[in-house]
Design a protein around this motif. Structure first.
Motif, PDB file in Angstrom:
ATOM      1  N   PHE A 282       0.849  -0.868   0.230  1.00  0.00           N
ATOM      2  CA  PHE A 282      -0.338   0.222  -0.213  1.00  0.00           C
ATOM      3  C   PHE A 282       0.730   1.281   0.114  1.00  0.00           C
ATOM      4  O   PHE A 282       2.161   1.721   0.855  1.00  0.00           O
ATOM      5  N   SER A 283      -0.017   1.992  -0.975  1.00  0.00           N
ATOM      6  CA  SER A 283       1.218   3.436  -1.223  1.00  0.00           C
ATOM      7  C   SER A 283      -0.342   4.350   0.012  1.00  0.00           C
ATOM      8  O   SER A 283      -1.151   4.648  -0.625  1.00  0.00           O
ATOM      9  N   ILE A 284      -0.323   5.230   1.168  1.00  0.00           N
ATOM     10  CA  ILE A 284      -0.746   6.212   1.503  1.00  0.00           C
ATOM     11  C   ILE A 284      -0.437   8.094   1.005  1.00  0.00           C
ATOM     12  O   ILE A 284       1.110   8.327   1.182  1.00  0.00           O
ATOM     13  N   VAL A 285      -0.882   8.413   0.203  1.00  0.00           N
ATOM     14  CA  VAL A 285      -0.933  10.214  -0.307  1.00  0.00           C
ATOM     15  C   VAL A 285      -1.175  10.856   0.084  1.00  0.00           C
ATOM     16  O   VAL A 285      -2.650  10.511   0.926  1.00  0.00           O
ATOM     17  N   GLY A 286      -1.350  11.792   0.220  1.00  0.00           N
ATOM     18  CA  GLY A 286      -2.474  13.556   0.291  1.00  0.00           C
ATOM     19  C   GLY A 286      -1.417  14.607   0.859  1.00  0.00           C
ATOM     20  O   GLY A 286      -0.252  14.658   0.359  1.00  0.00           O
ATOM     21  N   VAL A 287      -2.501  15.605   0.557  1.00  0.00           N
ATOM     22  CA  VAL A 287      -1.509  17.229   0.583  1.00  0.00           C
ATOM     23  C   VAL A 287      -1.511  17.188   2.369  1.00  0.00           C
ATOM     24  O   VAL A 287      -1.789  16.431   3.005  1.00  0.00           O
ATOM     25  N   ASN A 288      -0.587  18.248   2.614  1.00  0.00           N
ATOM     26  CA  ASN A 288      -0.384  18.255   3.460  1.00  0.00           C
ATOM     27  C   ASN A 288      -1.729  18.066   4.824  1.00  0.00           C
ATOM     28  O   ASN A 288      -2.316  18.719   4.781  1.00  0.00           O
ATOM     29  N   GLY A 289      -0.893  17.705   6.434  1.00  0.00           N
ATOM     30  CA  GLY A 289      -1.979  17.647   7.454  1.00  0.00           C
ATOM     31  C   GLY A 289      -3.668  17.225   7.162  1.00  0.00           C
ATOM     32  O   GLY A 289      -3.830  16.980   8.204  1.00  0.00           O
ATOM     33  N   VAL A 290      -3.139  15.979   6.352  1.00  0.00           N
ATOM     34  CA  VAL A 290      -4.694  15.755   6.521  1.00  0.00           C
ATOM     35  C   VAL A 290      -4.599  14.403   7.592  1.00  0.00           C
ATOM     36  O   VAL A 290      -6.036  13.748   7.426  1.00  0.00           O
ATOM     37  N   GLY A 291      -3.793  14.122   7.437  1.00  0.00           N
ATOM     38  CA  GLY A 291      -3.607  12.564   8.916  1.00  0.00           C
ATOM     39  C   GLY A 291      -3.334  11.527   8.173  1.00  0.00           C
ATOM     40  O   GLY A 291      -3.865  10.064   8.528  1.00  0.00           O
ATOM     41  N   LYS A 292      -2.197  11.692   7.053  1.00  0.00           N
ATOM     42  CA  LYS A 292      -2.115  10.071   6.397  1.00  0.00           C
ATOM     43  C   LYS A 292      -1.601   9.271   7.071  1.00  0.00           C
ATOM     44  O   LYS A 292      -1.397   8.275   7.560  1.00  0.00           O
ATOM     45  N   SER A 293      -0.070   9.270   8.200  1.00  0.00           N
ATOM     46  CA  SER A 293       0.131   8.776   9.082  1.00  0.00           C
ATOM     47  C   SER A 293      -1.103   8.440  10.157  1.00  0.00           C
ATOM     48  O   SER A 293      -0.657   7.023  10.014  1.00  0.00           O
ATOM     49  N   THR A 294      -1.786   8.960  10.265  1.00  0.00           N
ATOM     50  CA  THR A 294      -2.634   8.510  11.695  1.00  0.00           C
ATOM     51  C   THR A 294      -3.387   7.156  11.274  1.00  0.00           C
ATOM     52  O   THR A 294      -3.627   6.033  11.477  1.00  0.00           O
ATOM     53  N   ASN A 295      -3.621   7.274   9.428  1.00  0.00           N
ATOM     54  CA  ASN A 295      -5.016   7.167   9.015  1.00  0.00           C
ATOM     55  C   ASN A 295      -4.159   5.729   8.488  1.00  0.00           C
ATOM     56  O   ASN A 295      -4.571   4.135   8.566  1.00  0.00           O
ATOM     57  N   LEU A 296      -2.470   5.783   8.658  1.00  0.00           N
ATOM     58  CA  LEU A 296      -1.894   4.643   8.080  1.00  0.00           C
ATOM     59  C   LEU A 296      -1.906   3.283   9.118  1.00  0.00           C
ATOM     60  O   LEU A 296      -1.990   2.417   8.602  1.00  0.00           O
ATOM     61  N   SER A 297      -2.004   4.163  10.243  1.00  0.00           N
ATOM     62  CA  SER A 297      -2.367   3.311  11.795  1.00  0.00           C
ATOM     63  C   SER A 297      -3.010   2.567  11.658  1.00  0.00           C
ATOM     64  O   SER A 297      -2.910   1.497  12.437  1.00  0.00           O
ATOM     65  N   LYS A 298      -3.914   3.667  11.625  1.00  0.00           N
ATOM     66  CA  LYS A 298      -5.289   2.934  11.714  1.00  0.00           C
ATOM     67  C   LYS A 298      -5.341   0.960  10.718  1.00  0.00           C
ATOM     68  O   LYS A 298      -6.417   0.484  11.920  1.00  0.00           O
ATOM     69  N   LEU A 299      -5.207   1.833   9.926  1.00  0.00           N
ATOM     70  CA  LEU A 299      -5.104   0.514   8.200  1.00  0.00           C
ATOM     71  C   LEU A 299      -4.544  -0.328   8.985  1.00  0.00           C
ATOM     72  O   LEU A 299      -5.049  -1.783   8.935  1.00  0.00           O
ATOM     73  N   ALA A 300      -3.416  -0.313   9.605  1.00  0.00           N
ATOM     74  CA  ALA A 300      -1.928  -1.228   9.862  1.00  0.00           C
ATOM     75  C   ALA A 300      -3.059  -2.697  10.767  1.00  0.00           C
ATOM     76  O   ALA A 300      -2.619  -2.890  11.216  1.00  0.00           O
ATOM     77  N   PHE A 301      -3.284  -1.651  12.187  1.00  0.00           N
ATOM     78  CA  PHE A 301      -3.837  -1.782  13.637  1.00  0.00           C
ATOM     79  C   PHE A 301      -5.192  -3.448  12.782  1.00  0.00           C
ATOM     80  O   PHE A 301      -5.644  -4.135  13.372  1.00  0.00           O
ATOM     81  N   TRP A 302      -6.478  -2.811  12.047  1.00  0.00           N
ATOM     82  CA  TRP A 302      -7.196  -3.552  11.032  1.00  0.00           C
ATOM     83  C   TRP A 302      -6.440  -4.538  10.136  1.00  0.00           C
ATOM     84  O   TRP A 302      -6.571  -5.873  11.300  1.00  0.00           O
TER      85      TRP A 302
END
Length: 612
Positions: free
Chosen positions: A391-411
Motif C-alpha cells: 500500500f502507498s498512502i498519499v495526500g496533501v499536507n496535514g490531512v492525517g496520512k500517518s494517523t490513518n496509515l496506523s489505523k489501517l495497520a491496526f485493522w
C-alpha cells in the motif's frame, strides 16, 4: 407525546398541521399513512371507544431511516375532513394522549362555528375551505394554548422540577444563548484553508499565548517516563471491538459507520426546525403544502425546487460545479414524468437527488481488500515465498496520512497479518519519529509484554508482528530507494503487508507532484490510497483530480480515506466532490484519533446526512 397533528381534505389539501416538538412537517409520514389506509381499510376492531380509528404503519422499505409508527384518526363529514394524529407506537399512555388530543382538536374546531355551505360539488367545497385564513389562525392559537396548558398540568402532577412548556423551553434556550453572548469564552476550535498560492492558511482563533512554551522549563526524564507509562496504560485499555467484528471464518471486518456522528446533526436539525416552524410567514403559508399526485413535471415546476436543493448541497460543502451536475441529473430524470399519488414535486425531486447521490457514492469496483490480499499472498514465487501486498498512502499536507496509515495497520494486524510500515516521508521533520511512536503503540497492542523503545530480533523498532523500516531523511531519490529496499526486505522477512507513508505535498505545485509518477513506476504498489480531509470542502475536487493524474496515464488512485469526518457534522460534501471528480471509491472514513476510529462508508448514511 404525539408527533404531529394534520387536518386535510380527501383531495390532499392540507388545512392545518401542528408538530408539538417543533419539528418539520413530515409529509412522508402522512403519505405512508394514506398508502397503508388504502391497502388495508380499517375495521371496527381497530377503533378507540367506537369513535376514533387506529392504524399501525410499518417502515417503508424503499426509504432510508423509515420507521414504524401509529396513527389515530377521525373522518368528519360535511365537509369531509381527515383529522390525523401520529405517534411512535401503541401503548395505553400514548393512545390516551392521542385520544385526548383529538378530543381537544375536534372540540375547538366545532367551536369555531365555520359557516359551511354544504355542497356535493368537490370544487365548491375546496373553494369554501380556501377562505379560512382568519379561522385557522384563531384555531392554531387556541390549540397551542390548550396544549401547553395540558402539558404543564401533566408535568406538575408528575415532577415539579421539570417543565415541558414550549414557551418556557424556548425562553430558557434564548436566555442561554444570550448568556453565552455576554460571557465571551476562549475559542477551542479552528480550521485550515488553502490559499490562492496553494499554501495552507490557519483560520483558527486560538489564543496563541497558550501555545508559547518558550519560558517553560524543560521536562526532566522522569516526567517523560511517567507520561509514557500513562500512554501505555491508555493503549492497553483500547477497545478493539469498537473497530469491528470477527466473522465465523476468522476475518476481522471494520464496522460500517452508522449513527455515530448523528448527535451534532440532530441538535442543529431540531434547532433549525423549531425556529422555522414559527408562524412568522404569511398567513396560511402552510396551505401551499399540498399533496400532489399524477402531475406531469416540467422545467417551471422544478426551477425553484432545484435551486433550493442546490443551495442545500453547497451549504454541505458540495462544490458548486458538483451541485450543478447533480441538479441537472435530477432535471433530466424528472422532466416529463409524473409525480406519484400524494407526493409533491419537491419530494419527488428529493428522491431523485438521493438516487443520484447514491449512484455516485456506491463503489463501482470491489472494496474487499482482505480478499485481494489473501489472493496475492496465496501465490508463491520460485523460492516458495510470498510477495507482500503493498500500500502507498498519499495526500496533501496535514490531512492525517500517518494517523490513518496506523489505523489501517491496526485493522490488518487484527487479521493476523504481519505489517511492515515504511517511512517514505523523508522531507518533513519528525515524520520518521512520528511513525516510530505509532509502531511502538501497535507493537504493544499486539504483544502486551513488548517494552517500548526496545528492538526486535532483527534490530528494528517494533516486534514480530509490526515493524518500522526507516532510512533517515533526504531527497526524492531516497524515497524511491527506500521503497524498493523495503519491499525486498518484506519479501525476505516474510511480511504480509507493506504500508508506505509518503510526504504531504500541495496538489497545485507541479514540482512537488512530479516525483509521484516515478515513485509509482518503481515501487509498483498494489493499492494507492489518498487520504482526503473532510474539512477541506470544495477544493477537494481539484485535489482529487491532481493526485489521480499525478501517477501517469497507466496508473491511478485506487481508494480514498476521508479523514476527520467527526469534525464536520452534516457537511460531508467532500466525499461527493472527490468521488465525482475521479470515480474513485471511498474505502474508509476516519471518525477520531484512536486506532479503532475507522469505519467503512455507509452510502445510505452519507446520502441521508446530505439530504437532511
Amino acid at each position: 407525546m404525539f408527533e404531529q397533528l394534520v387536518i386535510f381534505t380527501p383531495q390532499g389539501q392540507v388545512i392545518y398541521q401542528f408538530n408539538c416538538a417543533g419539528k418539520k412537517f413530515a409529509e412522508a409520514q402522512i403519505n405512508s399513512f394514506l398508502n397503508r389506509l388504502l391497502i388495508s381499510p380499517v375495521t371496527n376492531n381497530d377503533s378507540i371507544n367506537g369513535k376514533y380509528s387506529l392504524l399501525n404503519v410499518g417502515p417503508d422499505s424503499s426509504k432510508h431511516n423509515s420507521r414504524s409508527f401509529c396513527t389515530m384518526f377521525y373522518v368528519a363529514k360535511q365537509p369531509d375532513l381527515y383529522f390525523v394524529i401520529t405517534y411512535a407506537e401503541q401503548s395505553l399512555q400514548l393512545n390516551q394522549e392521542a385520544e385526548d388530543a383529538l378530543n381537544l382538536t375536534l372540540a375547538l374546531w366545532e367551536s369555531l362555528d365555520i359557516p359551511y355551505n354544504i355542497s356535493e360539488n368537490i370544487k365548491s367545497q375546496q373553494d369554501i375551505l380556501h377562505d379560512l385564513d382568519d379561522v385557522i389562525v384563531k384555531f392554531d392559537k387556541y390549540l397551542r394554548t390548550k396544549y401547553e396548558e395540558s402539558v404543564r398540568y401533566s408535568v406538575s402532577n408528575s415532577d415539579p422540577s421539570e417543565s415541558l412548556s414550549l414557551n418556557t423551553s424556548t425562553k430558557s434556550n434564548q436566555q442561554g444563548r444570550n448568556k453565552n453572548k455576554k460571557q465571551p469564552q476562549k475559542l477551542t476550535g479552528g480550521g485550515r484553508k488553502w490559499g490562492r498560492s496553494g499554501i495552507m492558511e490557519d483560520t483558527s482563533a486560538y489564543d496563541s499565548t497558550d501555545l508559547d512554551f518558550s519560558s517553560a522549563d524543560k521536562k526532566n526524564s522522569s516526567e517523560l517516563s511517567a507520561q509514557q507509562v500513562q500512554q501505555q496504560q491508555e493503549m492497553a485499555n483500547l477497545d478493539k471491538d469498537a473497530l469491528g467484528n470477527r466473522t465465523a471464518n476468522g476475518e476481522f471486518l471494520i464496522k460500517e459507520i452508522d449513527d455515530l456522528l448523528s448527535t451534532q446533526k440532530d441538535i442543529h436539525s431540531n434547532s433549525d426546525n423549531h425556529s422555522s416552524n414559527k408562524y412568522t410567514d404569511k398567513a396560511l403559508g402552510f396551505l401551499q403544502r399540498k399533496f400532489l399526485g399524477n402531475k406531469t413535471i416540467d422545467n417551471d415546476d422544478l426551477a425553484s425546487v432545484l435551486d433550493k436543493l442546490r443551495q442545500k448541497l453547497v451549504t454541505k460543502n458540495v462544490a458548486p460545479e458538483v451541485a450543478d451536475y447533480l441538479t441537472e441529473q435530477v432535471s433530466r430524470d424528472l422532466v416529463g414524468s409524473k409525480t406519484a399519488n400524494w407526493t409533491s414535486v419537491e419530494n419527488t425531486a428529493r428522491e431523485s437527488l438521493s438516487r443520484t447521490l447514491t449512484k455516485i457514492l456506491t463503489p463501482g469496483v470491489s472494496v474487499d481488500l482482505l480478499h485481494d490480499i489473501q489472493k496475492k499472498l496465496g501465490q508463491k514465487d520460485k523460492e516458495g515465498k510470498k510477495q507482500p501486498y503493498v500500500f502507498s498512502i498519499v495526500g496533501v499536507n496535514g490531512v492525517g496520512k500517518s494517523t490513518n496509515l496506523s489505523k489501517l495497520a491496526f485493522w490488518l494486524l487484527q487479521n493476523n497479518l504481519k505489517v511492515l510500515i515504511v517511512a517514505c516521508d523523508t522531507f518533513r521533520s519528525g515524520a520518521v519519529e512520528q511513525l516510530r511512536v505509532h509502531v511502538e503503540n501497535l507493537a504493544q497492542l499486539t504483544d502486551e509484554s513488548h517494552v517500548r523503545g526496545s528492538k526486535n530480533r532483527r534490530g528494528k523498532s517494533g516486534n514480530d508482528y509490526v515493524e518500522l523500516f526507516e532510512a533517515g531523511y533526504g531527497g526524492s531519490d531516497l524515497v524511491t530507494k527506500i521503497a524498493k529496499q523495503a519491499i525486498k526486505y518484506a519479501h525476505d522477512q516474510d511480511f504480509d503487508i507493506v504500508l508506505m507513508d509518503t510526504a504531504g505535498r500541495r496538489h497545485n505545485d507541479p514540482t512537488l507532484m512530479s516525483p509521484l509518477k516515478a515513485f509509482a513506476e518503481q515501487a509498483k504498489p498494489d493499492k494507492i490510497i489518498m487520504v482526503g480531509e473532510a474539512l477541506v470542502g470544495t477544493d477537494s475536487v481539484q485535489q482529487a483530480k491532481n493526485f489521480n493524474a499525478a501517477f501517469g496515464k497507466v496508473r491511478n488512485l485506487d481508494f480514498f480515506i476521508i479523514s476527520k469526518c467527526d469534525t464536520v457534522g452534516e457537511m460531508l460534501g467532500t466525499m461527493v466532490n472527490m468521488v465525482y471528480a475521479t470515480g474513485i471509491p471511498i474505502l474508509f472514513v476516519g471518525v477520531g484519533q484512536t486506532y479503532t476510529d475507522l469505519r467503512t462508508l455507509s452510502v445510505t448514511w452519507a446520502v441521508h446526512t446530505l439530504m437532511s
